[in-house]
Design an enzyme around this catalytic site. Structure first.
Site, PDB file in Angstrom:
ATOM      1  N   GLU A  53       0.825  -1.205   0.000  1.00 48.95           N
ATOM      2  CA  GLU A  53       0.000   0.000   0.000  1.00 48.95           C
ATOM      3  C   GLU A  53       0.862   1.260   0.000  1.00 48.95           C
ATOM      4  O   GLU A  53       0.571   2.224  -0.718  1.00 48.95           O
ATOM      5  CB  GLU A  53      -0.911   0.013   1.243  1.00 48.95           C
ATOM      6  CG  GLU A  53      -1.848  -1.180   1.343  1.00 48.95           C
ATOM      7  CD  GLU A  53      -1.281  -2.309   2.195  1.00 48.95           C
ATOM      8  OE1 GLU A  53      -2.042  -2.876   2.980  1.00 48.95           O
ATOM      9  OE2 GLU A  53      -0.079  -2.608   2.067  1.00 48.95           O
ATOM     10  N   CYS A  85       0.003   0.782   7.767  1.00 49.41           N
ATOM     11  CA  CYS A  85      -0.412   1.214   6.429  1.00 49.41           C
ATOM     12  C   CYS A  85      -1.636   2.131   6.483  1.00 49.41           C
ATOM     13  O   CYS A  85      -1.823   2.972   5.597  1.00 49.41           O
ATOM     14  CB  CYS A  85      -0.723   0.004   5.559  1.00 49.41           C
ATOM     15  SG  CYS A  85       0.752  -0.920   5.077  1.00 49.41           S
ATOM     16  N   ALA A 155       9.747 -37.637  -6.253  1.00 42.96           N
ATOM     17  CA  ALA A 155      10.119 -37.924  -7.639  1.00 42.96           C
ATOM     18  C   ALA A 155      10.168 -39.435  -7.783  1.00 42.96           C
ATOM     19  O   ALA A 155      10.887 -40.118  -7.042  1.00 42.96           O
ATOM     20  CB  ALA A 155      11.472 -37.316  -7.976  1.00 42.96           C
ATOM     21  N   ARG A 185      12.231 -24.689  -4.296  1.00 42.66           N
ATOM     22  CA  ARG A 185      12.976 -24.403  -3.068  1.00 42.66           C
ATOM     23  C   ARG A 185      13.076 -22.903  -2.791  1.00 42.66           C
ATOM     24  O   ARG A 185      13.160 -22.487  -1.635  1.00 42.66           O
ATOM     25  CB  ARG A 185      14.375 -25.004  -3.167  1.00 42.66           C
ATOM     26  CG  ARG A 185      14.394 -26.517  -3.137  1.00 42.66           C
ATOM     27  CD  ARG A 185      15.809 -27.057  -3.349  1.00 42.66           C
ATOM     28  NE  ARG A 185      15.856 -28.511  -3.303  1.00 42.66           N
ATOM     29  CZ  ARG A 185      16.951 -29.239  -3.496  1.00 42.66           C
ATOM     30  NH1 ARG A 185      18.104 -28.625  -3.753  1.00 42.66           N
ATOM     31  NH2 ARG A 185      16.898 -30.554  -3.455  1.00 42.66           N
ATOM     32  N   THR A 197      19.083 -39.574   4.029  1.00 44.69           N
ATOM     33  CA  THR A 197      19.266 -38.896   2.744  1.00 44.69           C
ATOM     34  C   THR A 197      20.593 -38.151   2.711  1.00 44.69           C
ATOM     35  O   THR A 197      21.307 -38.150   1.709  1.00 44.69           O
ATOM     36  CB  THR A 197      18.102 -37.920   2.487  1.00 44.69           C
ATOM     37  OG1 THR A 197      16.882 -38.671   2.382  1.00 44.69           O
ATOM     38  CG2 THR A 197      18.317 -37.128   1.215  1.00 44.69           C
ATOM     39  N   GLU A 268      11.387 -33.186   1.455  1.00 45.33           N
ATOM     40  CA  GLU A 268      11.858 -33.862   0.241  1.00 45.33           C
ATOM     41  C   GLU A 268      12.157 -35.346   0.417  1.00 45.33           C
ATOM     42  O   GLU A 268      11.866 -36.135  -0.459  1.00 45.33           O
ATOM     43  CB  GLU A 268      13.091 -33.140  -0.308  1.00 45.33           C
ATOM     44  CG  GLU A 268      12.756 -31.834  -0.991  1.00 45.33           C
ATOM     45  CD  GLU A 268      13.742 -31.482  -2.089  1.00 45.33           C
ATOM     46  OE1 GLU A 268      14.637 -32.281  -2.381  1.00 45.33           O
ATOM     47  OE2 GLU A 268      13.614 -30.391  -2.650  1.00 45.33           O
ATOM     48  N   GLY A 270      13.891 -38.788   3.110  1.00 51.26           N
ATOM     49  CA  GLY A 270      13.499 -39.912   2.261  1.00 51.26           C
ATOM     50  C   GLY A 270      12.087 -40.379   2.576  1.00 51.26           C
ATOM     51  O   GLY A 270      11.293 -39.702   3.224  1.00 51.26           O
ATOM     52  N   SER A 276       6.179 -40.359   7.711  1.00 50.09           N
ATOM     53  CA  SER A 276       5.910 -39.849   9.053  1.00 50.09           C
ATOM     54  C   SER A 276       5.058 -38.585   9.001  1.00 50.09           C
ATOM     55  O   SER A 276       4.113 -38.418   9.785  1.00 50.09           O
ATOM     56  CB  SER A 276       7.226 -39.559   9.779  1.00 50.09           C
ATOM     57  OG  SER A 276       7.971 -40.744   9.982  1.00 50.09           O
TER      58      SER A 276
END
Length: 321
Positions: A53, A85, A155, A185, A197, A268, A270, A276
C-alpha cells in the site's frame, strides 16, 4: 467481470511477484484507481521492506487523493518493521479500500478495517478471498495453526519407485523437472530431509542459483551426520532436529519451527520421513514428479525401461482430507 474483480486480480498478480522474497510475511499487492485508471501500484518486495500500500501511494503521489485502493489483504494497523499502512492511506486521502480478505494475523484481524472506517474510508470486503487465501496459504497456516504450511515433494518412476534395488536415485527425473524442483525451493522458508538422505546422497539442498536458498533442516534422531556433508556448507543455515518422528514429536517440531519464522516447509526425503509427515496429518500439499520409466527390479537406472518420446509429468495440489 466487475471492475472491482478486475482490479483485484491485478492486485493478486502484483502480490505474486513477492513469492520467495517476503516470507514469513504475506505476499501483498496494491493499486490505486481513480477515474477508471491506475494511478499507482506496488507490491511487498522484501521482508522488512515497504508494504504494498505504501509503495502504491508513493508512486501515485497527489493522484492518490480520492482514489480507490485495491489490496489482496487487510491493511495493517500496527507497528512492525514498518509503520501502519492505515496511516499512509489516511494521509493520501484514499476514498475507498477494496480488500480481498481479512488478515488472519491476530494483531491485525479486523482492526485495520475498523480503523479505516473510523477515518471515514469506505470498505468493501471480501472479494476473491479464496484466490487470496490460496496465494498466501503458508501465511494463513502460520497464523491459524501456528505451524508451517507443508509441501511434500516426491520424484518417482511410473511404477512408483524412488530408487533402484541398490538405492540408485540420481537421476530418475529429467533436468527440466530438477530445475522446477530447485525453483520450488526458492518459494519456501525451509527444506527438510532425513539423516539417511544426507548420508546416502550428500545433497546440497540449495536452489542452485535460481533464487534464495532455504534453511536446511535434517531430522537425525540418534544418527550421526558427517561433519563435511554438503548441508553444513555456508550456502544457508542448517538446523538438526533430534526429535522422534512420531506424530506428537513432529507436531511439536512444527510449532517450534513456526516460532522461528518458518511459514512454508518443503519435505523432500526420504520415504521414512515423508511417511511420518503423512501419518501425522501434517501434509498440506503434494508435488509429485513422475518420470516415463519403469524401474522394476533393476539395479541401475540406465537399465530401466523408458517410454520413448515421453516427458516427465508433475502433479501439484493440496492434499484432500
Amino acid at each position: 467481470m466487475s471492475d472491482d474483480a478486475k482490479w483485484m486480480r491485478r492486485a493478486l498478480a502484483l502480490a505474486a511477484r513477492g513469492r520467495g522474497r517476503v516470507h514469513p510475511n504475506p505476499m501483498v499487492g496494491a493499486l490505486l484507481v481513480r477515474g477508471g485508471r491506475v494511478v499507482g501500484e506496488g507490491y511487498h518486495q522484501t521482508y522488512g521492506g515497504a508494504h504494498a500500500e505504501v509503495e502504491a501511494i508513493r508512486r501515485a503521489g497527489s493522484r492518490a487523493k480520492g482514489s480507490t485502493l485495491y489490496v489482496n489483504l487487510e491493511p495493517c494497523s500496527h507497528w512492525g518493521k514498518t509503520p501502519p499502512c492505515i496511516d499512509a492511506i489516511e494521509r493520501a486521502g484514499v476514498r475507498r479500500v477494496v480488500a480481498a480478505m481479512r488478515d488472519p494475523n491476530p494483531l491485525v484481524s479486523g482492526k485495520g478495517f475498523a480503523a479505516l472506517k473510523r477515518q471515514g474510508t469506505s470498505i468493501t470486503t471480501p472479494l476473491l478471498d479464496e484466490d487470496a487465501e490460496h496465494l498466501n496459504r503458508a501465511f494463513v497456516a502460520l497464523m491459524k495453526h501456528q505451524r508451517p504450511y507443508i509441501t511434500l515433494k516426491v520424484a518417482s518412476s511410473l511404477d512408483g519407485r524412488t530408487s533402484t534395488m541398490t538405492g540408485e536415485s540420481k537421476w530418475i527425473t529429467s533436468a527440466v523437472s530438477r530445475k522446477t524442483g530447485w525453483r520450488l525451493r526458492t518459494e519456501v522458508d525451509a527444506i527438510a530431509v532425513g539423516a539417511g538422505t544426507v548420508i546416502k546422497d550428500n545433497p546440497s539442498l540449495t536452489a542452485h542459483g535460481m533464487g534464495r536458498n532455504p534453511v536446511r533442516i535434517v531430522f537425525a534422531r540418534r544418527r550421526s551426520l558427517p561433519r563435511r556433508a554438503n548441508v553444513f556448507d555456508a550456502a544457508s543455515p542448517t538446523w538438526v532436529i533430534k526429535t522422534a518422528r512420531g506424530a506428537m514429536g513432529l507436531r511439536k517440531a512444527m510449532k517450534d519451527l513456526a516460532k522461528r519464522g518458518i511459514a512454508h516447509l518443503l519435505v523432500e526425503g526420504g520415504l521414512t520421513l515423508q511417511k511420518s509427515f503423512l501419518e501425522a496429518g501434517l501434509v498440506d500439499e503434494v508435488v509429485w514428479f513422475v518420470a516415463p520409466l519403469i524401474i522394476g527390479t533393476h539395479k541401475h537406472l540406465k537399465d530401466a525401461w523408458r517410454i520413448s518420446g515421453a516427458k516427465d509429468v508433475c502433479f501439484r495440489g493440496e492434499l484432500a482430507r
